[in-house]
Motif scaffolding. Structure first.
Motif, mmCIF file in Angstrom:
data_model
loop_
_atom_site.group_PDB
_atom_site.id
_atom_site.type_symbol
_atom_site.label_atom_id
_atom_site.label_comp_id
_atom_site.label_asym_id
_atom_site.label_seq_id
_atom_site.Cartn_x
_atom_site.Cartn_y
_atom_site.Cartn_z
ATOM 1 N N VAL A 1 0.829 -1.217 0.000
ATOM 2 C CA VAL A 1 0.000 0.000 0.000
ATOM 3 C C VAL A 1 0.857 1.258 0.000
ATOM 4 C CG1 VAL A 1 -1.985 -1.042 1.127
ATOM 5 C CG2 VAL A 1 -0.202 -0.014 2.521
ATOM 6 N N PHE A 2 2.130 1.117 0.310
ATOM 7 C CA PHE A 2 3.010 2.287 0.317
ATOM 8 C C PHE A 2 3.439 2.586 -1.117
ATOM 9 C CE2 PHE A 2 3.199 0.853 4.663
ATOM 10 C CZ PHE A 2 3.220 2.032 5.389
ATOM 11 N N ALA A 3 2.537 3.187 -1.856
ATOM 12 C CA ALA A 3 2.772 3.541 -3.256
ATOM 13 C C ALA A 3 1.890 4.726 -3.589
ATOM 14 C CB ALA A 3 2.465 2.359 -4.175
ATOM 15 N N GLU B 1 -9.625 0.944 5.130
ATOM 16 C CA GLU B 1 -9.217 1.840 6.216
ATOM 17 C C GLU B 1 -8.025 2.687 5.788
ATOM 18 O OE1 GLU B 1 -7.785 1.629 10.911
ATOM 19 O OE2 GLU B 1 -8.210 -0.205 9.795
ATOM 20 N N VAL B 2 -7.089 2.063 5.081
ATOM 21 C CA VAL B 2 -5.935 2.810 4.570
ATOM 22 C C VAL B 2 -6.399 3.876 3.581
ATOM 23 C CG1 VAL B 2 -3.815 2.634 3.235
ATOM 24 C CG2 VAL B 2 -4.369 0.878 4.914
ATOM 25 N N MET B 3 -7.353 3.529 2.718
ATOM 26 C CA MET B 3 -7.875 4.483 1.750
ATOM 27 C C MET B 3 -8.502 5.684 2.441
ATOM 28 S SD MET B 3 -9.582 1.648 -0.779
ATOM 29 C CE MET B 3 -10.813 2.798 -1.365
ATOM 30 N N GLN B 4 -9.202 5.445 3.529
ATOM 31 C CA GLN B 4 -9.890 6.517 4.238
ATOM 32 C C GLN B 4 -8.931 7.380 5.040
ATOM 33 O OE1 GLN B 4 -13.055 7.232 3.912
ATOM 34 N NE2 GLN B 4 -13.174 8.867 5.430
ATOM 35 N N GLU B 5 -7.981 6.751 5.709
ATOM 36 C CA GLU B 5 -7.111 7.474 6.640
ATOM 37 C C GLU B 5 -5.788 7.905 6.004
ATOM 38 O OE1 GLU B 5 -8.326 8.250 9.492
ATOM 39 O OE2 GLU B 5 -10.100 6.953 9.391
ATOM 40 N N THR B 6 -5.447 7.343 4.851
ATOM 41 C CA THR B 6 -4.144 7.569 4.186
ATOM 42 C C THR B 6 -2.974 7.342 5.140
ATOM 43 O OG1 THR B 6 -4.114 9.987 4.539
ATOM 44 C CG2 THR B 6 -5.130 9.156 2.502
ATOM 45 N N GLN B 7 -3.126 6.371 6.005
ATOM 46 C CA GLN B 7 -2.043 5.966 6.880
ATOM 47 C C GLN B 7 -2.225 4.514 7.265
ATOM 48 O OE1 GLN B 7 -2.225 8.473 10.384
ATOM 49 N NE2 GLN B 7 -3.644 7.104 11.423
#
Length: 333
Positions: free
Chosen positions: A114-116, A137-143
């Protein structure tokens, strides 16, 4: 008698187009060299990039979904990663995990794909709900949180998730609440016969079918230019009557007898965001009702659900949204 001035006064001159418009026109042309015959799909994808949103791509196999995302990453020098979702994929396979380093006797973080800048989540509906939720969750929080430690993703970050409309056995469909996290749902169909013939000739013209390679796509700008363009898109003017029009369309989906689940407030927000992107792509600093209309299908088709009796009749969500749009009066601005 004073002569009539030949130069138009600056006060009456048409406003200069936003500077990001030229950059994205070049990106459109560059990607269009290798992703052929799908102009509206490419336009929608660029609008999502400008709006800083995520895209759900749906289409039959072999229509160039991976090709599109990889070519887009080349245009701004962004990093690209791909995850093939499978039933045994774990959240740590997506986000990353910690490893114990024997040489230093310490734990170190191994970052996941996801780190891209551009992430392609291929066949997201094949993974179980827990893994899907980790990505959303990553998409929403960008972390990403790995063992209690948060790691921010480098902007711009955009997820393209693909769904295969066939072979639904053994899949885990995304629930409506998670589908709402995607800014657009873009449908990719077969190209027309002229473009399909041209694609076949171009791809088969090189060894191992290496024609139309994404390696030939030039870099147009930098990730910083994309971020600046996103700021410029957010600053596009949205007058109150046009915003009211977007809200009225969304509210109409909740009141229509053929729709069992209407769009929420995020749907209206997304309509305005995408309309701003459309305006910027055309060199305008303001949105019009036509921009909102153009955004209705990709923005709302995954946010509404047809009543069972309508779905059984064979009517599609796009058909229903198109007819609903005719019942909402557009403002004259």
């Amino acid at each position: 008698m004073n002569p009539i001035p030949t130069d138009m006064p600056s006060a009456y001159a048409p406003p200069a187009p936003p500077k990001s418009t030229a950059i994205f026109q070049q990106i459109y042309a560059a990607v269009g060299q290798v992703f052929v015959g799908q102009p509206e799909v490419l336009h929608q994808v660029l609008a999502a990039l400008l709006a800083g949103g995520h895209v759900l791509l749906e289409g039959k196999p072999g229509l160039g979904k991976t090709h599109l995302v990889l070519a887009l990453s080349h245009t701004f020098g962004g990093s690209f990663r791909r995850i093939q979702f499978t039933p045994d994929l774990m959240p740590s396979d997506v986000c990353g995990h910690t490893l114990f380093d024997m040489s230093s006797s310490t734990f170190r973080v191994r970052r996941g794909p996801v780190f891209a800048n551009l992430l392609l989540a291929d066949e997201i509906n094949r993974a179980p709900a827990k893994t899907q939720s980790a990505l959303l969750e990553v998409m929403q929080e960008t972390q990403v949180t790995i063992d209690g430690e948060s790691h921010k993703l480098a902007p711009p970050f955009m997820t393209f998730a693909t769904q295969n409309p066939i072979e639904q056995e053994g899949t885990y469909p995304l629930p409506e609440a998670q589908l709402d996290r995607f800014l657009l749902k873009v449908l990719i169909d077969y190209p027309d016969v002229v473009n399909e013939t041209w694609i076949v000739k171009a791809v088969s013209s090189r060894a191992s079918g290496g024609g139309l390679s994404t390696s030939s796509v030039p870099q147009i700008c930098s990730p910083e230019d994309i971020l600046a363009a996103q700021e410029e898109a957010a600053a596009v003017q949205a007058v109150e009557p046009v915003v009211d029009y977007a809200v009225s369309i969304v509210r109409a989906t909740r009141q229509h007898s053929a729709i069992s689940l209407g769009a929420g407030t995020r749907g209206a927000i997304s309509l305005v965001r995408v309309a701003k992107s459309y305006a910027l792509l055309e060199g305008r600093g303001y949105i019009t009702p036509a921009d909102v209309k153009r955004a209705v299908l990709p923005v709302l088709r995954h946010r509404v659900q047809l009543a069972p009796e309508i779905a059984i009749s064979g009517q599609s969500v796009d058909d229903m949204l198109t007819s609903l749009l005719k019942t909402v009066e557009a403002p004259r601005v």
